[in-house]
Design a protein around this motif. Structure first.
Motif, PDB file in Angstrom:
ATOM      1  N   LEU A 251     -31.909  18.677 -90.760  1.00 46.45           N
ATOM      2  CA  LEU A 251     -32.104  18.875 -89.331  1.00 46.45           C
ATOM      3  C   LEU A 251     -33.440  18.284 -88.904  1.00 46.45           C
ATOM      4  N   GLY A 252     -33.437  17.536 -87.816  1.00 47.97           N
ATOM      5  CA  GLY A 252     -34.663  16.970 -87.258  1.00 47.97           C
ATOM      6  C   GLY A 252     -35.124  15.676 -87.888  1.00 47.97           C
ATOM      7  N   SER A 253     -34.359  15.124 -88.826  1.00 49.80           N
ATOM      8  CA  SER A 253     -34.782  13.901 -89.505  1.00 49.80           C
ATOM      9  C   SER A 253     -34.183  12.663 -88.845  1.00 49.80           C
ATOM     10  N   ASP A 254     -34.805  11.532 -89.097  1.00 50.03           N
ATOM     11  CA  ASP A 254     -34.251  10.257 -88.644  1.00 50.03           C
ATOM     12  C   ASP A 254     -33.065   9.887 -89.528  1.00 50.03           C
ATOM     13  N   PHE A 255     -32.196   9.045 -89.007  1.00 49.47           N
ATOM     14  CA  PHE A 255     -31.070   8.570 -89.795  1.00 49.47           C
ATOM     15  C   PHE A 255     -31.549   7.516 -90.785  1.00 49.47           C
ATOM     16  N   GLU A 256     -31.038   7.573 -92.000  1.00 49.60           N
ATOM     17  CA  GLU A 256     -31.285   6.560 -93.015  1.00 49.60           C
ATOM     18  C   GLU A 256     -29.951   5.895 -93.330  1.00 49.60           C
ATOM     19  N   LEU A 257     -29.769   4.678 -92.805  1.00 47.03           N
ATOM     20  CA  LEU A 257     -28.506   3.977 -93.023  1.00 47.03           C
ATOM     21  C   LEU A 257     -28.363   3.602 -94.486  1.00 47.03           C
ATOM     22  N   ALA A 258     -27.180   3.805 -95.023  1.00 43.04           N
ATOM     23  CA  ALA A 258     -26.910   3.433 -96.416  1.00 43.04           C
ATOM     24  C   ALA A 258     -26.758   1.922 -96.503  1.00 43.04           C
ATOM     25  N   PRO A 259     -27.414   1.283 -97.485  1.00 38.59           N
ATOM     26  CA  PRO A 259     -27.252  -0.167 -97.643  1.00 38.59           C
ATOM     27  C   PRO A 259     -25.796  -0.550 -97.888  1.00 38.59           C
ATOM     28  N   VAL A 260     -25.104   0.287 -98.654  1.00 38.46           N
ATOM     29  CA  VAL A 260     -23.669   0.116 -98.877  1.00 38.46           C
ATOM     30  C   VAL A 260     -23.036   1.473 -98.586  1.00 38.46           C
ATOM     31  N   ALA A 261     -22.404   1.573 -97.443  1.00 36.01           N
ATOM     32  CA  ALA A 261     -21.843   2.858 -97.005  1.00 36.01           C
ATOM     33  C   ALA A 261     -20.421   3.040 -97.521  1.00 36.01           C
ATOM     34  N   ASN A 262     -20.078   4.280 -97.853  1.00 42.68           N
ATOM     35  CA  ASN A 262     -18.686   4.615 -98.137  1.00 42.68           C
ATOM     36  C   ASN A 262     -18.209   5.749 -97.215  1.00 42.68           C
ATOM     37  N   ALA A 263     -19.104   6.171 -96.302  1.00 41.02           N
ATOM     38  CA  ALA A 263     -18.777   7.298 -95.426  1.00 41.02           C
ATOM     39  C   ALA A 263     -19.440   7.125 -94.061  1.00 41.02           C
ATOM     40  N   LEU A 264     -18.833   7.747 -93.081  1.00 39.66           N
ATOM     41  CA  LEU A 264     -19.478   7.925 -91.785  1.00 39.66           C
ATOM     42  C   LEU A 264     -19.933   9.373 -91.751  1.00 39.66           C
ATOM     43  N   TYR A 265     -21.216   9.583 -91.538  1.00 38.72           N
ATOM     44  CA  TYR A 265     -21.766  10.935 -91.495  1.00 38.72           C
ATOM     45  C   TYR A 265     -21.906  11.346 -90.033  1.00 38.72           C
ATOM     46  N   ILE A 266     -21.158  12.358 -89.621  1.00 38.33           N
ATOM     47  CA  ILE A 266     -21.278  12.907 -88.269  1.00 38.33           C
ATOM     48  C   ILE A 266     -22.412  13.917 -88.304  1.00 38.33           C
ATOM     49  N   HIS A 267     -23.500  13.582 -87.661  1.00 41.17           N
ATOM     50  CA  HIS A 267     -24.636  14.502 -87.669  1.00 41.17           C
ATOM     51  C   HIS A 267     -24.544  15.541 -86.559  1.00 41.17           C
ATOM     52  N   ASP A 268     -23.965  15.167 -85.449  1.00 40.13           N
ATOM     53  CA  ASP A 268     -23.986  16.090 -84.317  1.00 40.13           C
ATOM     54  C   ASP A 268     -22.799  15.856 -83.400  1.00 40.13           C
ATOM     55  N   LEU A 269     -22.126  16.932 -83.062  1.00 45.12           N
ATOM     56  CA  LEU A 269     -21.074  16.961 -82.053  1.00 45.12           C
ATOM     57  C   LEU A 269     -21.382  18.156 -81.175  1.00 45.12           C
ATOM     58  N   ALA A 270     -21.595  17.919 -79.895  1.00 46.72           N
ATOM     59  CA  ALA A 270     -21.920  19.018 -78.979  1.00 46.72           C
ATOM     60  C   ALA A 270     -21.136  18.849 -77.681  1.00 46.72           C
ATOM     61  N   VAL A 271     -20.665  19.980 -77.174  1.00 47.03           N
ATOM     62  CA  VAL A 271     -19.895  20.001 -75.929  1.00 47.03           C
ATOM     63  C   VAL A 271     -20.493  21.058 -75.012  1.00 47.03           C
ATOM     64  N   ALA A 272     -20.806  20.663 -73.797  1.00 49.41           N
ATOM     65  CA  ALA A 272     -21.313  21.614 -72.805  1.00 49.41           C
ATOM     66  C   ALA A 272     -20.198  22.585 -72.419  1.00 49.41           C
ATOM     67  N   PRO A 273     -20.549  23.816 -72.075  1.00 47.89           N
ATOM     68  CA  PRO A 273     -19.522  24.803 -71.696  1.00 47.89           C
ATOM     69  C   PRO A 273     -18.573  24.310 -70.604  1.00 47.89           C
ATOM     70  N   ARG A 274     -19.061  23.510 -69.669  1.00 51.82           N
ATOM     71  CA  ARG A 274     -18.187  23.059 -68.568  1.00 51.82           C
ATOM     72  C   ARG A 274     -17.058  22.137 -69.032  1.00 51.82           C
ATOM     73  N   MET A 275     -17.172  21.579 -70.245  1.00 49.46           N
ATOM     74  CA  MET A 275     -16.124  20.696 -70.763  1.00 49.46           C
ATOM     75  C   MET A 275     -15.395  21.301 -71.967  1.00 49.46           C
ATOM     76  N   ALA A 276     -15.741  22.509 -72.335  1.00 52.62           N
ATOM     77  CA  ALA A 276     -15.117  23.152 -73.496  1.00 52.62           C
ATOM     78  C   ALA A 276     -13.634  23.424 -73.235  1.00 52.62           C
ATOM     79  N   GLY A 277     -12.845  23.325 -74.291  1.00 54.08           N
ATOM     80  CA  GLY A 277     -11.425  23.646 -74.195  1.00 54.08           C
ATOM     81  C   GLY A 277     -10.575  22.583 -73.540  1.00 54.08           C
ATOM     82  N   ARG A 278     -11.089  21.380 -73.383  1.00 55.92           N
ATOM     83  CA  ARG A 278     -10.348  20.305 -72.706  1.00 55.92           C
ATOM     84  C   ARG A 278     -10.006  19.145 -73.636  1.00 55.92           C
ATOM     85  N   GLY A 279     -10.205  19.340 -74.937  1.00 56.75           N
ATOM     86  CA  GLY A 279      -9.892  18.276 -75.886  1.00 56.75           C
ATOM     87  C   GLY A 279     -10.993  17.252 -76.058  1.00 56.75           C
TER      88      GLY A 279
END
Length: 165
Positions: free
Chosen positions: A71-99
């Motif tokens: 938490l709170g760190s900068d992203f370190e891109l992998a020189p050779v990636a095998n994954a996509l790392y989702i660091h953050d997904l956030a939804v405001a209450p006004r858009m919650a429950g809408r897909g």
């Protein structure tokens, strides 16, 4: 109210920060960290917006399975990636429950597939494990002790999860 997903821009960061404040109890990361991450991985940051503006976002970056961003760190891109790392997904209450969250995750999955990555990984926090399980993610305990210790940077229970593509 309909919404659309698009790539995040630097001009969106104040709105993204506002969504983060609404979505997270005590894991708010600074605007400077958000900016640094966007500049590091601009192709893997998306927002969902409607006529009222940005109400959700997802930020990710190319990584390696088993590597956790503290938490709170900068992203370190992998020189050779095998994954996509989702660091953050956030939804405001006004858009919650809408897909909106599902649409943002689908955008990330599509990107990972287009890059021929084998996994999508993330840290589940704030009782979101059931949400991620429904999307095909499972807790992954195959972590080095160093990486497992990164889970302690998150408040409350935190689970490292992966989805095979």
């Amino acid at each position: 109210m309909p919404f659309h997903v698009r790539t995040m821009r630097e001009a969106d960061l104040a709105a993204v920060y506002a969504v983060q404040v609404l979505a997270y109890d005590d894991m708010v990361e600074s605007l400077d960290v958000l900016r640094s991450r966007l500049l590091t991985a601009p192709d893997t940051a998306w927002v969902a917006e409607n006529r009222d503006g940005i109400g959700a976002y997802l930020v990710a970056y190319p990584s390696q399975r088993g590597k956790i961003s503290p938490l709170g760190s900068d992203f370190e891109l992998a020189p050779v990636a095998n994954a996509l790392y989702i660091h953050d997904l956030a939804v405001a209450p006004r858009m919650a429950g809408r897909g909106v969250a599902g649409a943002l995750v689908q955008q990330a999955l599509s990107y990972a597939l287009s890059q021929q990555l084998a996994y999508v990984c993330l840290v589940s926090v704030q009782d979101s494990l059931v949400f991620w399980n429904k999307l095909g993610f499972a807790e992954d305990q195959e972590l080095s002790s160093e990486q497992a210790s990164m889970l302690l940077t998150y408040s409350g229970p935190a689970y490292y999860c992966t989805k095979n593509l």
